[in-house]
Design an enzyme around this catalytic site. Structure first.
Site, PDB file in Angstrom:
ATOM      1  N   ARG A 174      -7.005 -18.523  -3.756  1.00 18.87           N
ATOM      2  CA  ARG A 174      -6.687 -17.539  -3.233  1.00 18.87           C
ATOM      3  C   ARG A 174      -5.621 -16.952  -4.295  1.00 18.87           C
ATOM      4  O   ARG A 174      -4.697 -16.406  -3.748  1.00 18.87           O
ATOM      5  CB  ARG A 174      -6.119 -16.835  -2.255  1.00 18.87           C
ATOM      6  CG  ARG A 174      -7.523 -17.156  -1.097  1.00 18.87           C
ATOM      7  CD  ARG A 174      -8.526 -16.224  -0.788  1.00 18.87           C
ATOM      8  NE  ARG A 174      -9.296 -16.619   0.341  1.00 18.87           N
ATOM      9  CZ  ARG A 174      -9.943 -17.396  -0.079  1.00 18.87           C
ATOM     10  NH1 ARG A 174     -10.989 -17.182  -1.308  1.00 18.87           N
ATOM     11  NH2 ARG A 174     -10.564 -17.545   0.841  1.00 18.87           N
ATOM     12  N   SER A 225     -10.069 -11.780   6.818  1.00 13.11           N
ATOM     13  CA  SER A 225      -8.578 -12.394   7.620  1.00 13.11           C
ATOM     14  C   SER A 225      -7.371 -12.168   7.265  1.00 13.11           C
ATOM     15  O   SER A 225      -6.913 -12.158   5.716  1.00 13.11           O
ATOM     16  CB  SER A 225      -9.063 -14.460   7.205  1.00 13.11           C
ATOM     17  OG  SER A 225     -10.200 -14.617   7.679  1.00 13.11           O
ATOM     18  N   GLU A 315      -3.016 -13.290   3.862  1.00 15.02           N
ATOM     19  CA  GLU A 315      -3.317 -12.652   2.448  1.00 15.02           C
ATOM     20  C   GLU A 315      -3.771 -10.825   2.358  1.00 15.02           C
ATOM     21  O   GLU A 315      -3.827 -10.967   0.996  1.00 15.02           O
ATOM     22  CB  GLU A 315      -5.010 -12.816   3.117  1.00 15.02           C
ATOM     23  CG  GLU A 315      -5.703 -13.803   1.781  1.00 15.02           C
ATOM     24  CD  GLU A 315      -7.191 -14.462   2.537  1.00 15.02           C
ATOM     25  OE1 GLU A 315      -6.910 -15.071   3.234  1.00 15.02           O
ATOM     26  OE2 GLU A 315      -8.750 -13.886   1.559  1.00 15.02           O
TER      27      GLU A 315
HETATM   28  C1  LIG Z   1     -14.359  -7.485   6.595  1.00 20.12           C
HETATM   29  C2  LIG Z   1     -13.679  -7.899   5.041  1.00 20.12           C
HETATM   30  C3  LIG Z   1     -13.849  -9.742   4.992  1.00 20.12           C
HETATM   31  C4  LIG Z   1     -13.217 -10.011   3.411  1.00 20.12           C
HETATM   32  N1  LIG Z   1     -14.039 -11.843   3.528  1.00 20.12           N
HETATM   33  C5  LIG Z   1     -13.402 -12.289   2.557  1.00 20.12           C
HETATM   34  C6  LIG Z   1     -13.755 -13.177   1.917  1.00 20.12           C
HETATM   35  O1  LIG Z   1     -14.077 -13.931   2.531  1.00 20.12           O
HETATM   36  N2  LIG Z   1     -13.046 -14.065   0.955  1.00 20.12           N
HETATM   37  C7  LIG Z   1     -11.635 -13.594  -0.009  1.00 20.12           C
HETATM   38  O2  LIG Z   1     -11.182 -14.113  -1.325  1.00 20.12           O
HETATM   39  N3  LIG Z   1     -11.564 -12.234   0.714  1.00 20.12           N
HETATM   40  C8  LIG Z   1     -12.057 -11.553   1.673  1.00 20.12           C
HETATM   41  N4  LIG Z   1     -11.942 -10.024   2.053  1.00 20.12           N
HETATM   42  C9  LIG Z   1     -10.140  -9.386   1.390  1.00 20.12           C
HETATM   43  C10 LIG Z   1     -10.937  -8.292   0.436  1.00 20.12           C
HETATM   44  O3  LIG Z   1     -12.584  -8.135   0.405  1.00 20.12           O
HETATM   45  C11 LIG Z   1     -10.818  -9.341  -1.108  1.00 20.12           C
HETATM   46  O4  LIG Z   1      -8.799  -9.880  -1.023  1.00 20.12           O
HETATM   47  C12 LIG Z   1     -10.715  -8.491  -2.409  1.00 20.12           C
HETATM   48  O5  LIG Z   1     -10.587  -9.622  -3.387  1.00 20.12           O
HETATM   49  C13 LIG Z   1     -10.207  -7.140  -2.162  1.00 20.12           C
HETATM   50  O6  LIG Z   1     -10.548  -6.125  -2.777  1.00 20.12           O
HETATM   51  P1  LIG Z   1      -9.641  -4.903  -3.610  1.00 20.12           P
HETATM   52  O7  LIG Z   1     -10.267  -4.495  -4.313  1.00 20.12           O
HETATM   53  O8  LIG Z   1     -10.493  -3.842  -1.684  1.00 20.12           O
HETATM   54  O9  LIG Z   1      -8.407  -5.133  -3.195  1.00 20.12           O
HETATM   55  P2  LIG Z   1      -6.922  -3.914  -3.115  1.00 20.12           P
HETATM   56  O10 LIG Z   1      -7.134  -4.111  -1.461  1.00 20.12           O
HETATM   57  O11 LIG Z   1      -7.650  -2.795  -3.504  1.00 20.12           O
HETATM   58  O12 LIG Z   1      -5.980  -5.201  -3.459  1.00 20.12           O
HETATM   59  C14 LIG Z   1      -5.583  -6.160  -3.554  1.00 20.12           C
HETATM   60  C15 LIG Z   1      -4.688  -6.738  -4.199  1.00 20.12           C
HETATM   61  O13 LIG Z   1      -5.319  -6.366  -5.081  1.00 20.12           O
HETATM   62  C16 LIG Z   1      -4.492  -6.352  -6.463  1.00 20.12           C
HETATM   63  N5  LIG Z   1      -4.828  -5.491  -7.251  1.00 20.12           N
HETATM   64  C17 LIG Z   1      -6.186  -4.337  -7.800  1.00 20.12           C
HETATM   65  N6  LIG Z   1      -7.068  -3.792  -8.522  1.00 20.12           N
HETATM   66  C18 LIG Z   1      -6.228  -4.960  -9.322  1.00 20.12           C
HETATM   67  C19 LIG Z   1      -6.689  -4.939 -11.036  1.00 20.12           C
HETATM   68  N7  LIG Z   1      -7.079  -4.099 -11.638  1.00 20.12           N
HETATM   69  N8  LIG Z   1      -5.111  -5.617 -11.142  1.00 20.12           N
HETATM   70  C20 LIG Z   1      -3.970  -6.098 -11.339  1.00 20.12           C
HETATM   71  N9  LIG Z   1      -4.322  -6.301  -9.150  1.00 20.12           N
HETATM   72  C21 LIG Z   1      -4.815  -5.771  -8.422  1.00 20.12           C
HETATM   73  C22 LIG Z   1      -3.399  -5.499  -5.436  1.00 20.12           C
HETATM   74  O14 LIG Z   1      -2.508  -4.570  -6.122  1.00 20.12           O
HETATM   75  C23 LIG Z   1      -3.644  -5.396  -4.232  1.00 20.12           C
HETATM   76  O15 LIG Z   1      -2.103  -6.422  -4.545  1.00 20.12           O
HETATM   77  C24 LIG Z   1     -12.461  -9.884   3.070  1.00 20.12           C
HETATM   78  C25 LIG Z   1     -11.991  -8.208   3.179  1.00 20.12           C
HETATM   79  C26 LIG Z   1     -12.539  -8.110   4.429  1.00 20.12           C
HETATM   80  C27 LIG Z   1     -12.470  -5.861   4.946  1.00 20.12           C
END
Ligand SMILES: Cc1cc2nc3c(=O)[nH]c(=O)nc-3n(C[C@H](O)[C@H](O)[C@H](O)COP(=O)(O)OP(=O)(O)OC[C@H]3O[C@@H](n4cnc5c(N)ncnc54)[C@H](O)[C@@H]3O)c2cc1C
Length: 324
Positions: A174, A225, A315
Site C-alpha cells: 500500500r 478497509s 489506509e
Molecule cells: C468498498 C471499497 C473496497 C475497497 N477495497 C480495497 C482493496 O481491496 N484494496 C485496496 O488496495 N484498496 C481498496 N479500497 C480503497 C480504494 O479503492 C483504493 O485506495 C483506490 O485505489 C482509491 O482510488 P480513488 O481513485 O478513489 O482515489 P482517491 O480516494 O480519490 O484518492 C486516494 C489518494 O490518491 C491520491 N491520488 C489520486 N489520484 C492521483 C494521481 N493521479 N496522482 C497522484 N496521486 C493521486 C489522492 O491525492 C489521495 O491521496 C476500497 C475502497 C472501497 C470504497
C-alpha cells in the site's frame, strides 16, 4: 500569494479546463462526506492539467489531486484551496502491453485486460477508484497488488513529465514513491500482462466480485478497509505471538483482528458505524460527518494502542482541516 478569486480567474482562462467555485466535495467521495472546495478544476488534457497545477502551485493556496474519491475523508468544512482531477481515461493495448491513463476506472482497465485474454489484474476486481490512485497506493487484493504488473509510470514533477520504471516506483504494501512524494502526480502507466484465456479470467473476476459485493455492497458509503493490515514481521514479537496462526494470511495480520479484540464491531458515533460483521469497515449510515468519522477512528486507535501497544495506521487519506 494570490487570492482565491484571482486564482479562479487564472484557472478559468486555461483552455479545456473545467473550473467551478464552492463545490461540495461530498459529491466526489464515496463516504458522501465533505464540505465545499473553494475551487474545483478538472480536465482530460495533459497540457491543461500542467497549466492548472502550475497556477495552483504558484498561487500559494493549498491544492490536492483526487481521483474517484473512494479512499478519502474530507473535512466537514471542506478544502480552502484548489482540488484538481485529471480525468483522462484512454486505454490502449499492443500485444501484452497495456497503457492506461490515470483517470481510467480501475475496473474498466481490469475488464479491458480480461476481454483481451491478458492475465494479471483479475484478482483486483471490485477495488473501486481510478488507476492513478491505485498506483499511488499500490492497490491490491487476494494476495496481489497492481505493482506486480506495472512496467512504468508517467508522472508530473514540477511541471515536467518524468517516467519511472517499476523499481524506481519503490512499491511496498500500500505504498509507493508517489505516496512518499505527494507533489508527484501520476498521468498514466504501462502494464505488462501474460496471455491467457479470457473465459477463465472472467470467471476468477466474477467470483471475486460476488464475494466483494456481499462484503461491501456497491451503495455502501465507505472506504473499504479503514486501517492497513500489518506485516507479521513488523509486529513486536510479544504481539505477534498472541495472533492465532489461522488469522495470518500471506504474511499479513488483518488490522481487523486487533480491532475485534477491542470491541470495534458495531460501534457507533452519530451516523458513523463500524460494521457488525467486519471490524475494519466503517460506513456512513446516512448523514454522517467527518468529525464523527475521525472521532471514531481516533477511539479505535487509542483502544488498540492501550491494549496491544501498537499503532493501527489509516489506509484512507485525509483532505482538509483536521480540526472539525
Ligand atoms: C468498498 C471499497 C473496497 C475497497 N477495497 C480495497 C482493496 O481491496 N484494496 C485496496 O488496495 N484498496 C481498496 N479500497 C480503497 C480504494 O479503492 C483504493 O485506495 C483506490 O485505489 C482509491 O482510488 P480513488 O481513485 O478513489 O482515489 P482517491 O480516494 O480519490 O484518492 C486516494 C489518494 O490518491 C491520491 N491520488 C489520486 N489520484 C492521483 C494521481 N493521479 N496522482 C497522484 N496521486 C493521486 C489522492 O491525492 C489521495 O491521496 C476500497 C475502497 C472501497 C470504497
Amino acid at each position: 500569494m494570490l487570492s482565491t478569486e484571482e486564482t479562479f480567474h487564472r484557472l478559468a482562462a486555461v483552455s479545456n479546463l473545467q473550473v467551478s467555485q464552492c463545490v461540495p466535495l461530498s459529491r466526489y467521495t464515496r463516504f458522501g462526506i465533505g464540505g465545499p472546495a473553494d475551487i474545483y478544476a478538472e480536465t482530460r488534457e495533459v497540457e491543461a492539467f500542467i497549466a492548472a497545477l502550475e497556477i495552483a502551485r504558484s498561487s500559494g493556496l493549498e491544492f490536492v489531486v483526487i481521483g474517484g474519491g473512494t479512499n478519502l475523508i474530507v473535512s466537514d468544512s471542506g478544502f480552502r484551496g484548489v482540488v484538481l482531477r485529471f480525468v483522462a481515461d484512454r486505454l490502449t493495448a499492443a500485444g501484452s502491453r497495456v497503457v492506461s491513463d490515470a483517470g481510467v476506472v480501475l475496473q474498466d482497465l481490469i475488464d479491458f485486460c480480461i476481454e483481451r485474454g491478458l492475465k494479471g489484474l483479475e484478482t483486483l476486481s471490485g477495488i473501486p477508484g481510478w488507476v492513478g490512485a491505485a498506483v499511488y497506493g499500490n492497490a491490491g487484493a487476494y494476495g496481489h497488488s497492481i505493482s506486480e504488473r506495472v512496467h512504468s509510470v508517467r508522472f508530473l514533477d514540477s511541471g515536467k513529465v518524468r517516467v519511472f520504471d517499476n523499481e524506481k516506483c519503490r512499491f511496498r504494501y500500500r505504498e509507493s514513491a508517489f505516496k512518499d512524494h505527494k507533489e508527484w502526480i501520476i498521468l498514466s502507466m504501462e502494464l505488462i500482462l501474460d496471455p491467457s484465456e479470457a473465459a477463465v479470467l472472467r470467471k476468477t473476476a466474477d467470483d471475486i466480485l460476488k464475494i466483494r459485493n456481499e462484503k461491501f455492497p456497491p451503495t455502501m458509503k465507505c472506504a473499504g478497509s479503514i486501517f492497513k493490515n500489518f506485516l507479521l514481521v513488523d509486529l513486536p514479537p510479544a504481539v505477534a505471538s498472541q495472533v492465532p496462526p489461522a488469522t495470518i494470511r500471506e504474511g499479513k495480520v488483518p488490522a481487523a483482528y486487533f480491532l475485534e479484540q477491542i470491541g470495534a464491531k458495531g460501534m457507533i458515533r452519530g451516523d458513523i458505524h463500524v460494521a457488525d460483521y467486519h471490524a475494519n469497515l466503517i460506513y456512513n449510515a446516512g448523514s454522517g460527518s467527518a468529525r464523527d468519522l475521525r472521532g471514531l477512528i481516533g477511539e479505535l486507535k487509542t483502544r488498540v494502542r492501550d491494549r496491544f501497544g501498537i499503532e493501527v495506521e489509516e489506509e484512507v487519506q485525509y483532505v482538509g482541516q483536521l480540526t472539525d
